[in-house]
Motif scaffolding. Sequence first.
Motif, PDB file in Angstrom:
ATOM      1  N   GLU A 124       8.210   9.009  -9.064  1.00 46.53           N
ATOM      2  CA  GLU A 124       6.954   8.798  -8.345  1.00 46.53           C
ATOM      3  C   GLU A 124       7.303   8.151  -7.004  1.00 46.53           C
ATOM      4  N   CYS A 125       7.739   8.994  -6.081  1.00 49.10           N
ATOM      5  CA  CYS A 125       8.338   8.528  -4.835  1.00 49.10           C
ATOM      6  C   CYS A 125       7.319   8.316  -3.722  1.00 49.10           C
ATOM      7  N   VAL A 126       6.043   8.559  -3.998  1.00 51.72           N
ATOM      8  CA  VAL A 126       4.992   8.310  -3.004  1.00 51.72           C
ATOM      9  C   VAL A 126       4.357   6.953  -3.280  1.00 51.72           C
ATOM     10  N   GLY A 127       3.749   6.822  -4.439  1.00 46.60           N
ATOM     11  CA  GLY A 127       3.228   5.538  -4.874  1.00 46.60           C
ATOM     12  C   GLY A 127       1.976   5.090  -4.151  1.00 46.60           C
ATOM     13  N   ALA A 128       1.229   4.217  -4.812  1.00 50.53           N
ATOM     14  CA  ALA A 128       0.014   3.656  -4.238  1.00 50.53           C
ATOM     15  C   ALA A 128       0.366   2.499  -3.306  1.00 50.53           C
ATOM     16  N   PRO A 129      -0.499   2.212  -2.326  1.00 52.85           N
ATOM     17  CA  PRO A 129      -0.257   1.074  -1.446  1.00 52.85           C
ATOM     18  C   PRO A 129      -0.413  -0.249  -2.186  1.00 52.85           C
ATOM     19  N   LEU A 130       0.146  -1.284  -1.594  1.00 48.97           N
ATOM     20  CA  LEU A 130       0.149  -2.627  -2.189  1.00 48.97           C
ATOM     21  C   LEU A 130      -1.225  -3.046  -2.695  1.00 48.97           C
ATOM     22  N   GLY A 131      -2.257  -2.884  -1.863  1.00 46.90           N
ATOM     23  CA  GLY A 131      -3.573  -3.384  -2.228  1.00 46.90           C
ATOM     24  C   GLY A 131      -4.224  -2.654  -3.374  1.00 46.90           C
ATOM     25  N   TRP A 132      -3.750  -1.441  -3.709  1.00 47.81           N
ATOM     26  CA  TRP A 132      -4.374  -0.664  -4.784  1.00 47.81           C
ATOM     27  C   TRP A 132      -4.344  -1.436  -6.099  1.00 47.81           C
ATOM     28  N   LEU A 133      -3.234  -2.106  -6.398  1.00 49.75           N
ATOM     29  CA  LEU A 133      -3.126  -2.882  -7.629  1.00 49.75           C
ATOM     30  C   LEU A 133      -3.290  -4.372  -7.378  1.00 49.75           C
ATOM     31  N   TYR A 134      -2.636  -4.867  -6.335  1.00 45.49           N
ATOM     32  CA  TYR A 134      -2.531  -6.312  -6.162  1.00 45.49           C
ATOM     33  C   TYR A 134      -3.544  -6.887  -5.177  1.00 45.49           C
ATOM     34  N   GLY A 135      -4.399  -6.048  -4.578  1.00 48.60           N
ATOM     35  CA  GLY A 135      -5.316  -6.513  -3.550  1.00 48.60           C
ATOM     36  C   GLY A 135      -6.111  -7.753  -3.912  1.00 48.60           C
ATOM     37  N   PRO A 136      -6.785  -7.804  -5.083  1.00 47.85           N
ATOM     38  CA  PRO A 136      -7.593  -8.978  -5.409  1.00 47.85           C
ATOM     39  C   PRO A 136      -6.781 -10.271  -5.549  1.00 47.85           C
ATOM     40  N   LEU A 137      -5.470 -10.167  -5.728  1.00 47.66           N
ATOM     41  CA  LEU A 137      -4.656 -11.364  -5.944  1.00 47.66           C
ATOM     42  C   LEU A 137      -4.101 -11.947  -4.655  1.00 47.66           C
ATOM     43  N   LEU A 138      -4.199 -11.190  -3.572  1.00 46.13           N
ATOM     44  CA  LEU A 138      -3.555 -11.595  -2.330  1.00 46.13           C
ATOM     45  C   LEU A 138      -4.389 -12.649  -1.606  1.00 46.13           C
ATOM     46  N   GLU A 139      -3.690 -13.533  -0.934  1.00 44.62           N
ATOM     47  CA  GLU A 139      -4.334 -14.575  -0.138  1.00 44.62           C
ATOM     48  C   GLU A 139      -4.199 -14.213   1.335  1.00 44.62           C
ATOM     49  N   GLY A 140      -5.297 -14.137   2.031  1.00 39.37           N
ATOM     50  CA  GLY A 140      -5.250 -13.769   3.438  1.00 39.37           C
ATOM     51  C   GLY A 140      -5.385 -12.278   3.627  1.00 39.37           C
ATOM     52  N   LYS A 141      -5.673 -11.874   4.820  1.00 38.36           N
ATOM     53  CA  LYS A 141      -5.917 -10.471   5.152  1.00 38.36           C
ATOM     54  C   LYS A 141      -4.598  -9.704   5.218  1.00 38.36           C
ATOM     55  N   LEU A 142      -4.599  -8.529   4.663  1.00 36.64           N
ATOM     56  CA  LEU A 142      -3.430  -7.651   4.673  1.00 36.64           C
ATOM     57  C   LEU A 142      -3.645  -6.576   5.725  1.00 36.64           C
ATOM     58  N   SER A 143      -2.689  -6.430   6.613  1.00 34.19           N
ATOM     59  CA  SER A 143      -2.839  -5.422   7.656  1.00 34.19           C
ATOM     60  C   SER A 143      -2.747  -4.022   7.062  1.00 34.19           C
ATOM     61  N   ARG A 144      -3.388  -3.090   7.714  1.00 36.13           N
ATOM     62  CA  ARG A 144      -3.349  -1.694   7.274  1.00 36.13           C
ATOM     63  C   ARG A 144      -1.910  -1.177   7.252  1.00 36.13           C
ATOM     64  N   GLU A 145      -1.137  -1.546   8.268  1.00 35.92           N
ATOM     65  CA  GLU A 145       0.249  -1.089   8.352  1.00 35.92           C
ATOM     66  C   GLU A 145       1.063  -1.606   7.178  1.00 35.92           C
ATOM     67  N   HIS A 146       0.935  -2.886   6.873  1.00 31.88           N
ATOM     68  CA  HIS A 146       1.714  -3.458   5.775  1.00 31.88           C
ATOM     69  C   HIS A 146       1.243  -2.935   4.429  1.00 31.88           C
ATOM     70  N   ASN A 147      -0.059  -2.729   4.281  1.00 33.84           N
ATOM     71  CA  ASN A 147      -0.580  -2.199   3.027  1.00 33.84           C
ATOM     72  C   ASN A 147      -0.019  -0.811   2.744  1.00 33.84           C
ATOM     73  N   LYS A 148       0.032   0.039   3.760  1.00 36.23           N
ATOM     74  CA  LYS A 148       0.537   1.398   3.580  1.00 36.23           C
ATOM     75  C   LYS A 148       2.061   1.435   3.458  1.00 36.23           C
ATOM     76  N   GLY A 149       2.734   0.482   4.104  1.00 32.35           N
ATOM     77  CA  GLY A 149       4.186   0.494   4.093  1.00 32.35           C
ATOM     78  C   GLY A 149       4.788  -0.064   2.823  1.00 32.35           C
ATOM     79  N   ARG A 150       4.108  -1.018   2.215  1.00 35.73           N
ATOM     80  CA  ARG A 150       4.606  -1.637   0.977  1.00 35.73           C
ATOM     81  C   ARG A 150       3.907  -0.929  -0.185  1.00 35.73           C
ATOM     82  N   ARG A 151       4.667  -0.109  -0.891  1.00 39.57           N
ATOM     83  CA  ARG A 151       4.052   0.787  -1.872  1.00 39.57           C
ATOM     84  C   ARG A 151       4.626   0.569  -3.274  1.00 39.57           C
ATOM     85  N   LEU A 152       3.857   0.994  -4.249  1.00 37.97           N
ATOM     86  CA  LEU A 152       4.276   0.937  -5.648  1.00 37.97           C
ATOM     87  C   LEU A 152       4.964   2.256  -5.985  1.00 37.97           C
ATOM     88  N   LYS A 153       6.138   2.453  -5.432  1.00 38.41           N
ATOM     89  CA  LYS A 153       6.816   3.737  -5.575  1.00 38.41           C
ATOM     90  C   LYS A 153       8.147   3.574  -6.290  1.00 38.41           C
TER      91      LYS A 153
END
Length: 537
Positions: free
Chosen positions: A427-456
């Motif tokens: 599964e080399c594409v994977g969901a972005p960081l916020g798809w699973l962990y979004g509610p647990l994060l503290e502070g705003k996550l940038s769109r770039e970082h959300n898309k770049g850090r993936r569950l792949k």
Amino acid sequence: MPAHQKLYLRPSVVAQPLLHRWYAWPYLLAPHTGALNLRDRLLPIVDSYLKAPHIHDSVTADPHRYGAPFLDPQGAGQDEVQAARETMAKDGRAKLQLADDIDQLRSLLREKALGGAMEPLYPQVPASLRGRVELVYDTAHRPTFRFFESLMYSSPAFERHGQCVSLIAAPKPQPFVYSSPVLPSADRLDIDVPFDSPLWDELFAARLAPVDVPDLAERLGIDDADLPAFTALFHATPPPAHTPPPAGDVRVRYLNHASVLIETGSTSVLLDPLIGYTEDGHEHFTIEDLPQRIDTVVISHFHSDHFSLETLLQLRTRIGTILVPRASGGSLADPSLKTMLEALGFPNVQELAEMDTRAAGEVEVTALPFVGEHADLDIRTKMVPLVRAGGRRFLFATDITPLEPALYDNVPGLTETPLDALFIGLECVGAPLGWLYGPLLEGKLSREHNKGRRLKGSDAAQADQLARQLNARHVYAYAMGLEPWLKHLTGSEYEADAEPVQQAAVLSGLTAERGVTSELLRDRAERTWPTVAPTDQ
């Protein structure tokens, strides 16, 4: 009065554990992560539906958008969804208060934990967290806190009153369980008994041994009006006897996704059990094909396609030991599987730290380090199981991304002898960081970082590199959610042009160049190896 006839639970009966009407996935089950997910993910989906149901209906009617965060009411009216929402908020009020208190504690630390002693701050910790957290700095003097997790399960936020199991007579198409609550319906029998109750053990033991149905129904609190529906879930046909592997063989059965059963003549180990049911229109292994006694269950990591309470609850009395990776010790994003399973009524759960080994009969399991797939968060509850059985070695790399080849070179003895089989996800594409962990994060996550850090996981080149490094004799691509009967849990299914499937074909070509077979596993597979003495390896 004549004795009741004893009957068996039908193998087709689906048993879905629910919490506040939502499928009980691990980050909802843990009280602290469940609090944030209920407030910031699940209730907003319901509110969005109630505000604009036509938008949700349009999206859920589009098969290409399956798995998007839009609610499918499955025939329920808007009033029923509204009533369910009110019940979620009422029954989940301790969780919602905990979510607010976590925010308050974070603000307190940001404002007042500036490098000085934490001692004056303890009296200001919000009530639901008092005595359940430790305030700490990391080595860069940044303030944070850790949970005493076992105490969270004795807190009001572990809402056992919100737990139930929903029984249906046979599998049916369902909406994506992380976007839609499971609302009451005429074809479901919802039993409001907490997951840790031994009554569930009695019910699911009836898959193997007959039970007095009216007696069990009475103890489960089933109304007389529901007794016919409950009784219809049983029949008089005993299950087929389990056939062990031939003497001298190690048998490996692929059950689906990442679920693999390894058996020798005397020992069985089951990895990441997420098992389908009979009568779903597909040919695959089911709970009926499992041995009556499963010596060891291994959970590789905390994600819901590898940790299935639905399956584990039905096997609880049949499992000897559950092996889970050791957690980090109270961080919000990394709950302990051991603490959770014990709170859910599982009696023998053992943690494996990296490089720990546990033996059961003829099988040994070693927890190797797991890198990747967790979006660069500090998650420790993960391992790559190395299973030794009958002189054979099988490595289950599940969803790893082998970012650093030196890692496995540093594992003593791992690369010195050939590996009988490498199982690895593509599964080399994977969901972005916020798809699973979004509610647990503290502070705003940038769109770039959300898309770049993936569950792949790995791609073909990375998997082939690892197979070469380990001198794997066989390579199996798996754990990609390709089975249609799991679509409501994994959000995907087999499509020939999907990138992970294409990568599996590329991997087969790469391994074929050196005479090694690579195979994409889906639906059902079985392979056997003759056992070998240590001197013959």
